[in-house]
Design an enzyme around this catalytic site. Structure first.
Site, PDB file in Angstrom:
ATOM      1  N   HIS A 103       0.861  -1.190   0.000  1.00  0.00           N
ATOM      2  CA  HIS A 103       0.000   0.000   0.000  1.00  0.00           C
ATOM      3  C   HIS A 103       0.894   1.236   0.000  1.00  0.00           C
ATOM      4  CE1 HIS A 103      -3.354   2.613   0.918  1.00  0.00           C
ATOM      5  NE2 HIS A 103      -2.772   3.046   2.021  1.00  0.00           N
ATOM      6  N   ASN A 104       0.464   2.286  -0.717  1.00  0.00           N
ATOM      7  CA  ASN A 104       1.275   3.520  -0.789  1.00  0.00           C
ATOM      8  C   ASN A 104       2.747   3.177  -1.030  1.00  0.00           C
ATOM      9  OD1 ASN A 104      -0.976   5.058  -0.283  1.00  0.00           O
ATOM     10  ND2 ASN A 104      -0.474   5.518   1.846  1.00  0.00           N
ATOM     11  N   GLU A 158       1.257   0.006  -5.577  1.00  0.00           N
ATOM     12  CA  GLU A 158       0.241   1.048  -5.731  1.00  0.00           C
ATOM     13  C   GLU A 158       0.863   2.351  -6.220  1.00  0.00           C
ATOM     14  OE1 GLU A 158      -3.391   3.151  -3.244  1.00  0.00           O
ATOM     15  OE2 GLU A 158      -1.630   2.447  -2.153  1.00  0.00           O
ATOM     16  N   ASP A 172      -0.421   6.414  -6.735  1.00  0.00           N
ATOM     17  CA  ASP A 172      -1.420   7.491  -6.640  1.00  0.00           C
ATOM     18  C   ASP A 172      -1.000   8.590  -7.605  1.00  0.00           C
ATOM     19  OD1 ASP A 172      -2.398   6.046  -4.565  1.00  0.00           O
ATOM     20  OD2 ASP A 172      -2.373   7.653  -3.087  1.00  0.00           O
ATOM     21  N   HIS A 197       1.132  11.244  -2.018  1.00  0.00           N
ATOM     22  CA  HIS A 197      -0.083  11.044  -1.230  1.00  0.00           C
ATOM     23  C   HIS A 197      -0.852  12.359  -1.234  1.00  0.00           C
ATOM     24  CE1 HIS A 197      -2.448   8.462   1.229  1.00  0.00           C
ATOM     25  NE2 HIS A 197      -2.443   9.275   2.270  1.00  0.00           N
ATOM     26  N   GLU A 225      -4.402   4.444  -8.482  1.00  0.00           N
ATOM     27  CA  GLU A 225      -5.396   5.332  -7.903  1.00  0.00           C
ATOM     28  C   GLU A 225      -5.281   6.636  -8.688  1.00  0.00           C
ATOM     29  OE1 GLU A 225      -6.295   7.273  -3.590  1.00  0.00           O
ATOM     30  OE2 GLU A 225      -5.955   5.110  -3.625  1.00  0.00           O
ATOM     31  N   LYS A 234      -4.401  -2.395 -12.869  1.00  0.00           N
ATOM     32  CA  LYS A 234      -5.674  -2.418 -12.143  1.00  0.00           C
ATOM     33  C   LYS A 234      -6.161  -0.975 -12.045  1.00  0.00           C
ATOM     34  CE  LYS A 234      -7.416  -2.466  -7.496  1.00  0.00           C
ATOM     35  NZ  LYS A 234      -7.618  -1.025  -7.563  1.00  0.00           N
ATOM     36  N   ASP A 269      13.772  -8.863  25.564  1.00  0.00           N
ATOM     37  CA  ASP A 269      14.560  -8.570  26.754  1.00  0.00           C
ATOM     38  C   ASP A 269      13.580  -8.152  27.855  1.00  0.00           C
ATOM     39  OD1 ASP A 269      16.435  -7.807  28.595  1.00  0.00           O
ATOM     40  OD2 ASP A 269      17.067  -5.988  27.548  1.00  0.00           O
TER      41      ASP A 269
END
Length: 764
Positions: A322-323, A352, A354, A367, A401, A450, A712
């Site tokens: 993603h991103n 992906e 954008d 983004h 996107e 896509k 730890d």
């Protein structure tokens, strides 16, 4: 035990008293010689930050040291083992940005494992650049191809070098005491002095390299391995062929193949030629076998491509990012081509992008409505072309996107066609409208787009179709669910026909419900779901979701509220057969450990065949009621956590020693979620021994992942992470096994390991 110690020390082969390591032969290589002499190289971080640093390879042949001429005594080092590759020329964004100032034949990039940032360098001459490029490549290759014995030799030699502060080739008791602290072991002075005296054969009050090796072997005695060896050895000195066969059959549960395998193991791991001739294995060979990949917890045959790759795409889990363009968080993070390279190298098969309108007619990627930096769409496609199939031949899905206007959508289509060429899938494989998706095998070497599409595959030639897509399709990629979106959703948006035509088997469509999909959906139509929507559907209609996912692809993406690029647990989505469960690859932690664990099998190719009950369109399986499925057969998993070896320090302060504990975590269907942990061992990260057994019942073995975590212990605050290893339950080998631990980043931290005894049986 006397024979034991004699044999253990013989495992180390440091020639003469010179204390040479296995990297020593490399020092005579002309390129390595130049590296050891040292060079002044420019370290480049940006167009404006270019500073000269003096670099050289240290005597150990593994450590690269560098400092500024003006930094006084300050310097930095890194190990060749941290490097993955060297890129030649302008193969980074930074070096591309200064291409006019420095020609390609002076430039190179050191690429580190995991999430560590790369180092861009510029040499003063092409010859010097080549010496460093070739020299580092040879050293990386040597480090990667060392066998278990060479690695151990090197490791011990490195410690000797670190502890020998005055560089006289000897270590006095004070230096040894400091070394023990460095090695994560706290030992009382009396016992330490006793071991030191045993090793000081020359009675000089100091240890030379061979004596230090002897000291190290006494220190690292593996009583727990010796005891297992004794159980099967008739004379306590060696395992005859039949005795080794018995061990493999009874303890390692190898059945019929144990006889042939015993002979192979002796040939492969026994260091003594005398023992080999007797078809016997010494304790040395036995320990080397147990520490090897064959002795690891992961079934060797499952590391290779062992699954059927000829089923429809919808029948596979697909490693998905993603991103992908982000190296950090979603508000201010750095967008980078390097993020795509890193994801693809990790086996990611769905990336992906954008895309937004750029000022000069070139689409940009970032983004939206945030302060993240921007990169050119065409540069991402060029990177994809170069790196898509370096780790895996199986298809890559480019999830677009799209926020661009029609004009720049057309520019994107042109870049996709021109840069990717035949790699981009633009037509149906056989010209027929599919009733089911093609297989990874049929799509090898192809990139699939896509995105939204005008109409369907059935009306490709229908010129009357409008180039507008409805609100439904506008939401298909989940843009409308982003909390950062400032624009109100439009009722219609224009789509470029050129871009639309490139969408074949992955048409983005808004989800209208399972019943609607059952009656009307085409196999090439796919929907994206936010994690919250996917979780809700999983709870309300898990079995319907599974049936839907037998025929169509689902993409799940993290909530827009995760501005820190954190991840959701992917297991819930895999339980209902979702294929494209997209995670922020840039964020280390449990969720990426699970993703790496699932996709560690099948040659890390990025595709894992779903269990049969997630591929059956009429399945009755529900993750909440695993006992209801046909073939339900729960298993008991019993893990005896025996010991740990050379765990890394968490706190680098000299006096700090870890207090390790081991936790075993199960992820799978809700009934299988479980955690059990051992007690902690005070002040010993070097060779802690637990001998504690943890038990689990696994109701759906085919979906379960097992994660081993070492921490730890801290009673006042949260435990610190030391190391982990995650693998599918179905890939576990029973018997006495080593678990080779990984860092938070998922990279190896040899020789850190756990020694366990695993038992799997039917639960009745």
């Amino acid at each position: 035990m006397a024979g034991y110690w004699r044999s253990q020390v013989s495992m180390f082969h440091f020639p003469g008293s010179t204390g040479k390591s296995s990297m020593d032969k490399m020092k005579y290589d002309p390129d390595v010689k130049i590296m050891m002499a040292g060079s002044t190289l420019r370290k480049v971080k940006s167009r404006s930050w270019k500073k000269q640093r003096h670099f050289r390879l240290l005597e150990d042949g593994l450590t690269i040291w560098y400092k500024s001429r003006w930094a006084g005594r300050g310097h930095s080092t890194f190990s060749v083992t941290e490097l993955e590759a060297v890129r030649e020329g302008h193969q980074s964004e930074v070096l591309l940005s200064i291409a006019e100032e420095f020609p390609a034949n002076l430039c190179f990039t050191l690429v580190f494992h995991g999430r560590q940032g790369n180092v861009d360098l510029v040499a003063e001459s092409p010859e010097e650049a080549q010496a460093w490029i070739q020299g580092v490549r040879k050293l990386i290759h040597k480090a990667q191809t060392m066998d278990e014995k060479e690695r151990l030799d090197q490791w011990v030699w490195d410690w000797f070098q670190k502890a020998d502060k005055n560089k006289d080739g000897k270590m006095n008791f004070k230096e040894v005491r400091k070394l023990l602290k460095m090695m994560n072991v706290d030992m009382n002075e009396e016992h330490a002095l006793h071991l030191f005296t045993m090793a000081d054969k020359s009675d000089t009050g100091s240890l030379e390299i061979e004596e230090f090796v002897h000291f190290y072997k006494i220190l690292t005695q593996r009583d727990e391995v010796w005891k297992v060896f004794q159980d099967y050895s008739g004379d306590g000195e060696k395992l005859m062929l039949e005795e080794l066969e018995n061990f493999l059959r009874i303890e390692q549960q190898e059945g019929e193949q144990s006889a042939q395998h015993a002979k192979e193991l002796i040939d492969r791991y026994e260091p003594s030629e005398t023992a080999k001739k007797q078809s016997a294995m010494s304790l040395d060979g036995f320990q080397m076998y147990l520490c090897s990949q064959e002795g690891s917890i992961f079934k060797p045959e499952h590391r290779h491509l062992y699954q059927d790759m000829s089923q429809p795409l919808s029948h596979y889990f697909i490693s998905s990012s993603h991103n992908t363009y982000l190296l950090e968080d979603q508000l201010r993070g750095h967008s980078s081509l390097e993020a795509y390279i890193q994801a693809l190298k990790r086996g990611c098969r769905c990336v992906e992008v954008d895309s937004w309108d750029g000022n000069d007619g070139e689409p940009i990627v970032y983004h939206g409505h945030t302060l993240t930096s921007k990169i050119l769409f065409r540069d991402i496609i060029s990177t994809l072309k170069e790196y898509a199939f370096k780790t895996s031949d199986f298809p890559v899905i480019l999830s677009l996107e799209n926020h661009c206007g029609v004009e720049q959508q057309t520019v994107m289509a042109q870049h996709l066609r021109q840069i990717l060429g035949d790699t981009l899938l633009t037509t149906l494989l056989d010209g027929q409208i599919p009733q089911q998706l093609p297989s990874p095998q049929e799509l090898k070497g192809k990139i699939l787009l896509k995105a939204k599409k005008i109409g369907g595959l059935e009306d490709c030639n229908d010129e009357t179709l409008t180039d507008e897509v409805s609100d439904d399709e506008e939401m298909a990629n989940g843009e409308a669910e982003s909390p950062t979106a400032e624009d109100p959703p439009k009722s219609k948006s224009k789509l470029s026909r050129e871009l639309s035509d490139l969408v074949v088997y992955c048409k983005s469509l808004h989800f209208h419900g399972f019943e609607h999909a059952r009656l009307h959906a085409k196999c090439y139509e796919m929907s994206s779901f936010s994690e919250s929507k996917a979780k809700r559907l999983t709870k309300e209609a898990g079995t319907d979701f599974i049936r839907y996912n037998t025929r169509q692809l689902s993409r799940i993406y993290p909530s827009g509220l995760r501005t820190d690029s954190s991840n959701y647990n992917p297991q819930d989505m895999w339980n209902v057969g979702c294929q494209i469960v997209a995670l922020n690859f840039q964020t280390a932690g449990l969720e990426m450990d699970l993703n790496d664990g699932l996709f560690r099998q099948n040659n890390c190719c990025g595709y894992v065949l779903k269990p049969d009950f997630l591929r059956d369109g009429d399945t009755q399986f529900s993750p909440d009621k695993p006992e209801g499925r046909q073939g339900y057969r729960p298993l008991r998993l019993s893990i005896q956590v025996i010991s740990g070896q050379q765990l890394p320090k968490v706190n680098q302060k000299e006096g700090s020693i870890v207090d390790p504990l081991v936790r075993v975590e199960i992820y799978g269907v809700p009934q299988d979620q479980a955690k059990e942990e051992t007690s902690h061992i005070n002040n010993n990260g070097f060779n802690p021994v637990w001998n504690e057994t943890l038990n689990f019942i696994i109701h759906t073995p085919e979906l379960a992942l097992v994660r081993f975590v070492v921490e730890d212990y801290d009673k006042a605050s949260r435990n610190d992470f030391i190391g982990q290893f995650t693998l599918p339950f179905m890939c576990i080998q029973a018997g006495y096994r080593h678990i080779h631990l990984l860092s938070k980043d998922g990279t190896a931290i040899p020789p850190s390991s756990l020694f366990v005894n695993v038992s799997i049986s039917e639960f009745t």
